[in-house]
Design a protein around this motif. Structure first.
Motif, PDB file in Angstrom:
ATOM      1  N   SER A  49      -0.442   4.246   0.903  1.00 42.87           N
ATOM      2  CA  SER A  49      -0.743   5.195   1.972  1.00 42.87           C
ATOM      3  C   SER A  49      -1.612   4.275   2.997  1.00 42.87           C
ATOM      4  O   SER A  49      -1.875   3.101   2.689  1.00 42.87           O
ATOM      5  CB  SER A  49      -1.759   6.064   1.380  1.00 42.87           C
ATOM      6  OG  SER A  49      -2.999   5.560   1.202  1.00 42.87           O
TER       7      SER A  49
ATOM      8  N   LEU B 193      -8.035   0.088   3.579  1.00 43.85           N
ATOM      9  CA  LEU B 193      -8.791  -0.712   2.387  1.00 43.85           C
ATOM     10  C   LEU B 193      -8.394  -2.210   2.006  1.00 43.85           C
ATOM     11  O   LEU B 193      -9.429  -2.933   1.871  1.00 43.85           O
ATOM     12  CB  LEU B 193      -9.070  -0.007   1.230  1.00 43.85           C
ATOM     13  CG  LEU B 193      -9.546   1.493   1.261  1.00 43.85           C
ATOM     14  CD1 LEU B 193      -9.258   2.280  -0.096  1.00 43.85           C
ATOM     15  CD2 LEU B 193     -10.937   1.497   1.630  1.00 43.85           C
ATOM     16  N   ASN B 194      -7.076  -2.287   2.112  1.00 44.69           N
ATOM     17  CA  ASN B 194      -6.848  -3.669   1.961  1.00 44.69           C
ATOM     18  C   ASN B 194      -7.343  -4.716   3.105  1.00 44.69           C
ATOM     19  O   ASN B 194      -7.733  -5.918   2.898  1.00 44.69           O
ATOM     20  CB  ASN B 194      -5.218  -3.822   1.959  1.00 44.69           C
ATOM     21  CG  ASN B 194      -4.467  -3.346   0.815  1.00 44.69           C
ATOM     22  OD1 ASN B 194      -5.061  -3.154  -0.455  1.00 44.69           O
ATOM     23  ND2 ASN B 194      -3.238  -3.084   1.022  1.00 44.69           N
TER      24      ASN B 194
ATOM     25  N   PRO C 198      -9.609   8.241   2.013  1.00 46.27           N
ATOM     26  CA  PRO C 198      -8.813   7.657   0.974  1.00 46.27           C
ATOM     27  C   PRO C 198      -8.882   8.753  -0.346  1.00 46.27           C
ATOM     28  O   PRO C 198      -9.926   9.297  -0.615  1.00 46.27           O
ATOM     29  CB  PRO C 198      -9.668   6.379   0.620  1.00 46.27           C
ATOM     30  CG  PRO C 198     -11.034   6.757   1.249  1.00 46.27           C
ATOM     31  CD  PRO C 198     -10.801   7.654   2.257  1.00 46.27           C
TER      32      PRO C 198
ATOM     33  N   ALA D 153       0.868  -1.329   0.056  1.00 43.49           N
ATOM     34  CA  ALA D 153      -0.018  -0.039  -0.021  1.00 43.49           C
ATOM     35  C   ALA D 153       0.709   1.237  -0.014  1.00 43.49           C
ATOM     36  O   ALA D 153       1.887   1.297   0.565  1.00 43.49           O
ATOM     37  CB  ALA D 153      -1.043  -0.048   1.164  1.00 43.49           C
TER      38      ALA D 153
ATOM     39  N   SER E  98      -4.509   4.883   4.379  1.00 38.72           N
ATOM     40  CA  SER E  98      -5.750   4.625   3.663  1.00 38.72           C
ATOM     41  C   SER E  98      -5.940   3.372   2.910  1.00 38.72           C
ATOM     42  O   SER E  98      -6.942   2.519   2.870  1.00 38.72           O
ATOM     43  CB  SER E  98      -6.242   5.772   2.933  1.00 38.72           C
ATOM     44  OG  SER E  98      -6.382   7.029   3.604  1.00 38.72           O
ATOM     45  N   GLU E  99      -4.924   3.300   1.866  1.00 42.97           N
ATOM     46  CA  GLU E  99      -5.022   2.210   0.860  1.00 42.97           C
ATOM     47  C   GLU E  99      -4.790   0.876   1.585  1.00 42.97           C
ATOM     48  O   GLU E  99      -5.280  -0.113   1.567  1.00 42.97           O
ATOM     49  CB  GLU E  99      -3.798   2.529  -0.235  1.00 42.97           C
ATOM     50  CG  GLU E  99      -3.898   1.139  -1.166  1.00 42.97           C
ATOM     51  CD  GLU E  99      -2.825   1.360  -2.290  1.00 42.97           C
ATOM     52  OE1 GLU E  99      -3.123   0.585  -3.120  1.00 42.97           O
ATOM     53  OE2 GLU E  99      -1.970   2.368  -2.186  1.00 42.97           O
TER      54      GLU E  99
ATOM     55  N   ARG F 215     -10.242   1.792  -6.925  1.00 44.37           N
ATOM     56  CA  ARG F 215      -9.860   0.555  -6.955  1.00 44.37           C
ATOM     57  C   ARG F 215     -10.399  -0.477  -6.075  1.00 44.37           C
ATOM     58  O   ARG F 215     -10.868  -1.682  -6.202  1.00 44.37           O
ATOM     59  CB  ARG F 215      -8.489   0.521  -6.588  1.00 44.37           C
ATOM     60  CG  ARG F 215      -7.437   0.988  -7.939  1.00 44.37           C
ATOM     61  CD  ARG F 215      -5.896   0.773  -7.845  1.00 44.37           C
ATOM     62  NE  ARG F 215      -5.504   1.559  -6.303  1.00 44.37           N
ATOM     63  CZ  ARG F 215      -5.075   2.802  -6.460  1.00 44.37           C
ATOM     64  NH1 ARG F 215      -5.101   3.548  -7.491  1.00 44.37           N
ATOM     65  NH2 ARG F 215      -4.478   3.246  -5.215  1.00 44.37           N
ATOM     66  N   PHE F 216     -10.678  -0.032  -4.903  1.00 43.99           N
ATOM     67  CA  PHE F 216     -11.473  -1.022  -3.947  1.00 43.99           C
ATOM     68  C   PHE F 216     -13.020  -1.287  -4.302  1.00 43.99           C
ATOM     69  O   PHE F 216     -13.156  -2.365  -4.531  1.00 43.99           O
ATOM     70  CB  PHE F 216     -11.606  -0.181  -2.604  1.00 43.99           C
ATOM     71  CG  PHE F 216     -12.055  -0.882  -1.525  1.00 43.99           C
ATOM     72  CD1 PHE F 216     -11.615  -1.610  -0.789  1.00 43.99           C
ATOM     73  CD2 PHE F 216     -13.608  -0.515  -0.979  1.00 43.99           C
ATOM     74  CE1 PHE F 216     -12.221  -2.467   0.348  1.00 43.99           C
ATOM     75  CE2 PHE F 216     -14.136  -1.464  -0.135  1.00 43.99           C
ATOM     76  CZ  PHE F 216     -13.560  -2.243   0.582  1.00 43.99           C
TER      77      PHE F 216
ATOM     78  N   GLU G 163      -8.163   5.526  -4.955  1.00 47.52           N
ATOM     79  CA  GLU G 163      -8.042   4.070  -3.971  1.00 47.52           C
ATOM     80  C   GLU G 163      -9.498   3.707  -3.594  1.00 47.52           C
ATOM     81  O   GLU G 163      -9.599   2.626  -3.743  1.00 47.52           O
ATOM     82  CB  GLU G 163      -7.471   4.971  -2.517  1.00 47.52           C
ATOM     83  CG  GLU G 163      -6.023   4.881  -2.603  1.00 47.52           C
ATOM     84  CD  GLU G 163      -5.420   5.666  -1.333  1.00 47.52           C
ATOM     85  OE1 GLU G 163      -4.146   5.810  -1.002  1.00 47.52           O
ATOM     86  OE2 GLU G 163      -6.270   6.489  -0.670  1.00 47.52           O
TER      87      GLU G 163
END
Length: 209
Positions: free
Chosen positions: A83, A89-90, A190, A81, A85-86, A197-198, A194
């Motif tokens: 960031s 989200l993972n 985010p 990731a 935030s990313e 993509r999520f 990001e």
């Protein structure tokens, strides 16, 4: 349940699969050799080709839960990731993909733990491993000390609350809350890319975009 063609005795996976189904639907008391054999259309003696006793089957169930729910959650905390935030989200992928994290399995295990000190210990160890992984995620992005710990706990305990309360939300409702959940857990929203993509990896089309 679709059973593979594995011969008249079944296979370890077939026995674990039916034990899982019974655990989820009826609780651990229902995970007994004779009823499982009847469900599978196999003889009781075929069970002993694969497992020493019922306890060995129960141990295999616990191991499956550890590998899936704890193993995958930790793996997601370590995913690449750019960031925080990313990275969060993972982790959220677990809450939306049952192949990564099985909510029904988690609920059944926590119910089982009310009856078994051994399983309660497994739950406690899993919670500690998961929280450590989440703290490490936040520390990777510059959060330190108690802040990393509290953010990890807030993220994790919120989701365990979802599991324990058996909360059900539509995909639209869940996705509408994702951006602000990330903001609450990290202090940062985010980016649009990001979020897109999520959404994309979960098959969701943002109605606003």
């Amino acid at each position: 349940m679709n059973m593979p063609e594995t011969g008249w005795r079944g296979s370890p996976e077939v026995w674990i699969d039916i034990a899982y189904d019974m655990l989820i639907s009826r609780g651990v008391e229902s995970v007994r050799i004779q009823p499982l054999a009847k469900q599978l259309g196999l003889s009781r003696t075929s069970f002993y080709w694969f497992f020493k006793d019922r306890e060995a089957l129960l141990d295999a169930l616990v191991q499956r839960w550890k590998d899936k729910n704890t193993g995958n959650l930790i793996q997601q905390t370590e995913a690449y990731a750019e960031s925080v935030s990313e990275a969060v989200l993972n982790v959220f992928d677990c809450w939306l993909d049952p192949d990564l994290f099985d909510d029904a399995f988690e609920f059944a295990m926590r119910h089982w733990a009310l009856q078994s000190e051994q399983v309660a210990t497994e739950i406690d160890q899993a919670d500690q491993r998961r929280l450590h992984a989440l703290r490490s995620l936040f520390e990777r992005f510059g959060y330190t000390g108690q802040e990393a710990d509290i953010r990890a706990r807030t993220l994790y305990l919120t989701q365990i609350g979802y599991v324990s309360m058996r909360t059900r939300e539509s995909l639209d409702v869940r996705m509408a809350r994702i951006e602000n959940y990330v903001r609450v857990f990290t202090g940062h929203g985010p980016s649009d890319s990001e979020l897109k993509r999520f959404y994309h990896r979960h098959g969701f089309t943002d109605p606003i975009n």
